[in-house]
Design a protein around this motif. Structure first.
Motif, PDB file in Angstrom:
ATOM      1  N   ARG A  28       7.912   7.140   7.556  1.00  0.00           N
ATOM      2  CA  ARG A  28       8.575   7.724   8.724  1.00  0.00           C
ATOM      3  C   ARG A  28       7.821   7.457  10.014  1.00  0.00           C
ATOM      4  NH1 ARG A  28      13.482  10.097   7.445  1.00  0.00           N
ATOM      5  NH2 ARG A  28      13.286  10.563   9.628  1.00  0.00           N
ATOM      6  N   ARG A  83       8.435  10.210   3.656  1.00  0.00           N
ATOM      7  CA  ARG A  83       9.524  11.023   3.118  1.00  0.00           C
ATOM      8  C   ARG A  83       9.799  10.467   1.727  1.00  0.00           C
ATOM      9  NH1 ARG A  83      15.389  10.483   3.032  1.00  0.00           N
ATOM     10  NH2 ARG A  83      16.331  12.546   2.936  1.00  0.00           N
ATOM     11  N   HIS A 125       8.241  15.801   2.444  1.00  0.00           N
ATOM     12  CA  HIS A 125       7.703  15.206   3.660  1.00  0.00           C
ATOM     13  C   HIS A 125       6.195  15.421   3.609  1.00  0.00           C
ATOM     14  CE1 HIS A 125      11.679  14.722   5.499  1.00  0.00           C
ATOM     15  NE2 HIS A 125      11.961  15.840   4.842  1.00  0.00           N
ATOM     16  N   CYS A 133       7.902   0.739   8.036  1.00  0.00           N
ATOM     17  CA  CYS A 133       8.449   1.823   8.840  1.00  0.00           C
ATOM     18  C   CYS A 133       9.689   1.345   9.597  1.00  0.00           C
ATOM     19  CB  CYS A 133       7.386   2.329   9.813  1.00  0.00           C
ATOM     20  SG  CYS A 133       7.746   3.936  10.515  1.00  0.00           S
ATOM     21  N   SER A 166      13.507   2.815   8.971  1.00  0.00           N
ATOM     22  CA  SER A 166      14.316   3.454  10.017  1.00  0.00           C
ATOM     23  C   SER A 166      15.656   2.763  10.178  1.00  0.00           C
ATOM     24  CB  SER A 166      13.551   3.467  11.341  1.00  0.00           C
ATOM     25  OG  SER A 166      13.319   2.151  11.804  1.00  0.00           O
TER      26      SER A 166
END
Length: 141
Positions: free
Chosen positions: A82, A92, A106, A134, A138
């Motif tokens: 994350r 996560r 988390h 990452c 996303s």
């Protein structure tokens, strides 16, 4: 793209009712992180802890338990990065069985020097890998 791996619920994970005793989930989650570092990042825990004398202890963890897991279930864990900090990594992790959510976790790891316990900057190769993971994570969400 998340790092995906599976764990079979074994007798050692269960309480007398045959469901996973919640602290055992944390052992499974740690093994997922360990596999991520070995298989995806290229820095297994032997290299980190023994050879480099560094580690990635958990500084924060927050977990929602959605449904019980039972002896014999196969859990699929999906670990997504994350955020990447200077010395930390926010994750996560979702576990499910046959599409049914079992937990969402988390957590934040911190890269530390084992001798002093003080945070260290991520090495450049690891930081590049995390940044790539990452960005991919996303895009998938």
């Amino acid at each position: 793209m998340p790092f995906v791996t599976q764990r079979k619920v074994r007798f050692q994970h269960c309480d007398p009712a045959g469901i996973v005793f919640y602290p055992r989930y944390y052992e499974m989650l740690n093994s997922v992180v360990e596999d991520y570092f070995a298989e995806s990042v290229g820095h297994d825990f032997n290299r980190l802890h023994v050879e480099s004398r560094t580690g990635v202890p958990t500084a924060h963890i927050e977990t929602d338990f959605h449904a019980p897991s039972r002896l014999g279930d196969t859990l699929t864990f999906e670990l997504t990065l994350r955020d990447v900090g200077r010395t930390s990594l926010t994750l996560r992790t979702v576990a499910h069985c046959n599409g049914e959510p079992r937990l969402t976790c988390h957590s934040t790891l911190v890269f530390v020097d084992l001798a002093s316990g003080r945070p260290l900057l991520w090495p450049d190769d690891m930081r590049r890998h995390f940044a790539k993971d990452c960005q991919q994570g996303s895009q998938d969400e």
